[in-house]
Design a protein around this motif. Structure first.
Motif, PDB file in Angstrom:
ATOM      1  N   ARG A 176      41.697  54.790  51.621  1.00 16.58           N
ATOM      2  CA  ARG A 176      41.420  56.232  51.542  1.00 16.58           C
ATOM      3  C   ARG A 176      42.697  57.059  51.729  1.00 16.58           C
ATOM      4  O   ARG A 176      42.885  58.080  51.055  1.00 16.58           O
ATOM      5  N   LYS A 177      43.561  56.622  52.638  1.00 20.32           N
ATOM      6  CA  LYS A 177      44.829  57.334  52.846  1.00 20.32           C
ATOM      7  C   LYS A 177      45.695  57.289  51.594  1.00 20.32           C
ATOM      8  O   LYS A 177      46.548  58.168  51.399  1.00 20.32           O
ATOM      9  N   SER A 178      45.477  56.256  50.773  1.00 18.12           N
ATOM     10  CA  SER A 178      46.230  56.128  49.517  1.00 18.12           C
ATOM     11  C   SER A 178      45.491  56.783  48.357  1.00 18.12           C
ATOM     12  O   SER A 178      45.813  56.540  47.192  1.00 18.12           O
ATOM     13  N   HIS A 179      44.469  57.583  48.684  1.00 19.34           N
ATOM     14  CA  HIS A 179      43.713  58.369  47.699  1.00 19.34           C
ATOM     15  C   HIS A 179      42.915  57.487  46.722  1.00 19.34           C
ATOM     16  O   HIS A 179      42.720  57.845  45.565  1.00 19.34           O
ATOM     17  N   ALA A 180      42.452  56.337  47.215  1.00 22.94           N
ATOM     18  CA  ALA A 180      41.622  55.459  46.390  1.00 22.94           C
ATOM     19  C   ALA A 180      40.170  55.927  46.428  1.00 22.94           C
ATOM     20  O   ALA A 180      39.745  56.640  47.340  1.00 22.94           O
ATOM     21  N   ASP A 181      39.420  55.521  45.413  1.00 16.37           N
ATOM     22  CA  ASP A 181      37.971  55.725  45.399  1.00 16.37           C
ATOM     23  C   ASP A 181      37.340  54.575  46.187  1.00 16.37           C
ATOM     24  O   ASP A 181      37.352  53.423  45.743  1.00 16.37           O
ATOM     25  N   VAL A 182      36.817  54.884  47.357  1.00 14.54           N
ATOM     26  CA  VAL A 182      36.278  53.862  48.267  1.00 14.54           C
ATOM     27  C   VAL A 182      34.809  54.151  48.544  1.00 14.54           C
ATOM     28  O   VAL A 182      34.439  55.293  48.855  1.00 14.54           O
ATOM     29  N   GLY A 217      48.481  42.706  47.309  1.00 13.65           N
ATOM     30  CA  GLY A 217      48.500  42.997  45.874  1.00 13.65           C
ATOM     31  C   GLY A 217      47.825  44.294  45.492  1.00 13.65           C
ATOM     32  O   GLY A 217      47.783  44.649  44.307  1.00 13.65           O
ATOM     33  N   TRP A 218      47.285  45.011  46.458  1.00 11.31           N
ATOM     34  CA  TRP A 218      46.645  46.290  46.157  1.00 11.31           C
ATOM     35  C   TRP A 218      47.720  47.364  46.011  1.00 11.31           C
ATOM     36  O   TRP A 218      47.930  48.206  46.877  1.00 11.31           O
ATOM     37  N   THR A 219      48.410  47.304  44.900  1.00 14.73           N
ATOM     38  CA  THR A 219      49.548  48.201  44.687  1.00 14.73           C
ATOM     39  C   THR A 219      49.279  49.274  43.641  1.00 14.73           C
ATOM     40  O   THR A 219      49.982  50.271  43.588  1.00 14.73           O
ATOM     41  N   MET A 220      48.285  49.067  42.766  1.00 13.03           N
ATOM     42  CA  MET A 220      47.916  50.092  41.776  1.00 13.03           C
ATOM     43  C   MET A 220      46.572  50.677  42.194  1.00 13.03           C
ATOM     44  O   MET A 220      45.592  50.680  41.455  1.00 13.03           O
ATOM     45  N   ILE A 221      46.554  51.155  43.412  1.00 14.09           N
ATOM     46  CA  ILE A 221      45.314  51.509  44.096  1.00 14.09           C
ATOM     47  C   ILE A 221      44.494  52.543  43.331  1.00 14.09           C
ATOM     48  O   ILE A 221      43.266  52.461  43.257  1.00 14.09           O
ATOM     49  N   GLU A 222      45.171  53.508  42.729  1.00 10.67           N
ATOM     50  CA  GLU A 222      44.444  54.599  42.072  1.00 10.67           C
ATOM     51  C   GLU A 222      43.742  54.159  40.788  1.00 10.67           C
ATOM     52  O   GLU A 222      42.907  54.881  40.249  1.00 10.67           O
ATOM     53  N   LYS A 223      44.049  52.960  40.302  1.00 11.02           N
ATOM     54  CA  LYS A 223      43.463  52.490  39.053  1.00 11.02           C
ATOM     55  C   LYS A 223      42.129  51.759  39.247  1.00 11.02           C
ATOM     56  O   LYS A 223      41.487  51.348  38.275  1.00 11.02           O
ATOM     57  N   PHE A 224      41.699  51.564  40.502  1.00 13.34           N
ATOM     58  CA  PHE A 224      40.487  50.803  40.790  1.00 13.34           C
ATOM     59  C   PHE A 224      39.535  51.596  41.684  1.00 13.34           C
ATOM     60  O   PHE A 224      39.952  52.487  42.426  1.00 13.34           O
TER      61      PHE A 224
END
Length: 338
Positions: A278-284, A245-252
């Motif tokens: 991180r590869k999906s440009h998320a804030d981790v 379900g982590w599909t709107m990755i950039e929003k979290f």
């Protein structure tokens, strides 16, 4: 400004966590001798909200090789197997938590052995009238800020049980006290730096099962102290469903709570998840504390994340004490107080 004053007050309360754990522990240890422990098959810790997290934390602090089962109960009733062979600790900071009062009545009606932890209210009055023991905690706090003291009380009550070692508990708190000294500077530390990066997005917290109480506590503190949307995922279960379900990755923002006591499989899976995001440009972000034991790791992570939530409240210019929405619902719940 009131928000700044309350930030200072909240920060100082968190810095006093070691003292509160010890004070509660001494109070819990002061209970009269318990009956023959061999009759009790299970320990239940009843509570909701800030009082409810106490059972989760105490369960996490239990020695790993203990055969004693500690089951947190966050409901208006107790499980059907509660009876004369059950040891029940009822935790309600205010004493007026509707759900907990009903669960206490349910446990008492089943002839369970019941002790209470509260600062007063209906629960304390009722238990004293029935001749039951109640350990009273410091008054004038919001329940979530009284958690260290209440955890100390419950641990102290349970020290006659296998897996609750007084010396190890105090050693754990000594280690926390030394760790807390690094956070006396309120202007710049690792917790403040993380808080400033979490301002703009809802937070998803991910971590291993043995840290589930920390994940839940962090989530609730973000909700109440920081007025911030937050959710948590427990591994490995989350890797069989939530991961997809982590599909709107950039929003979290994703905060990984890592442990020095992870199973190798869990460590590899968490590493993979961090890299995937991180590869999906998320804030981790990754949280890790060095510790001498699982128990010390747990209380140090609770301390660190508590500080993060108060620092985030300051960054967002919100009051870490005041609640706006929950008090609107509370009168409706209190109508059903027994």
């Amino acid at each position: 400004m009131a928000v700044d004053e309350n930030f200072l007050r909240a920060w100082r309360l968190i810095l006093k966590s070691p003292e509160m754990y010890r004070r509660g522990f001494e109070s819990g240890m002061s209970l009269p001798p318990l009956p023959q422990l061999s009759i009790f098959s299970r320990v239940y810790v009843l509570g909701m909200g800030g009082s409810g997290i106490v059972g989760d934390i105490v369960s996490g602090l239990k020695q790993r090789d203990s055969k004693v089962v500690v089951e947190p109960v966050k409901s208006m009733s107790v499980p059907p197997n509660v009876g004369p062979n059950s040891f029940v600790v009822v935790v309600s900071y205010s004493g007026n938590t509707t759900e907990t009062n009903w669960a206490y009545i349910d446990a008492f009606s089943r002839n369970a052995f019941v002790v209470g932890v509260s600062s007063g209210g209906r629960l304390t009055e009722s238990m004293k009238m029935k001749g039951l023991e109640v350990v009273e905690v410091s008054k004038g706090l919001q329940p979530r800020y009284a958690v260290p003291e209440m955890v100390g009380v419950v641990y102290g009550i349970l020290t006659p049980f296998d897996g609750f070692n007084p010396r190890e508990f105090l050693k754990t708190i000594d280690e926390l006290e030394a760790y807390a000294k690094d956070f006396e500077d309120m202007t710049r530390n690792a917790a403040v730096e993380l808080a400033e990066k979490l301002v703009d997005k809802p937070v998803i917290i991910i971590g291993p099962e043995h840290l589930s109480s920390v994940l839940h506590r962090f989530k609730c503190q973000l909700n109440e102290n920081s007025k911030h949307p937050a959710y948590y995922a427990v591994v490995p279960e989350a890797f069989h469903n939530e991961l997809e379900g982590w599909t709107m990755i950039e929003k979290f923002s994703y905060v990984f709570l890592r442990s020095g006591y992870e199973h190798p499989m869990i460590s590899e899976a968490l590493d993979w998840a961090e890299e995937h995001l991180r590869k999906s440009h998320a804030d981790v972000f990754r949280l890790f504390v060095k510790s001498s034991s699982r128990q010390a790791e747990l209380v140090k992570l609770i301390f660190f994340t508590d500080v993060v939530t108060v620092a985030l409240a300051r960054a967002k210019h919100v009051d870490p004490f005041a609640l706006k929405t929950i008090p609107q619902l509370r009168p409706l719940l209190r109508k059903y107080l027994p």
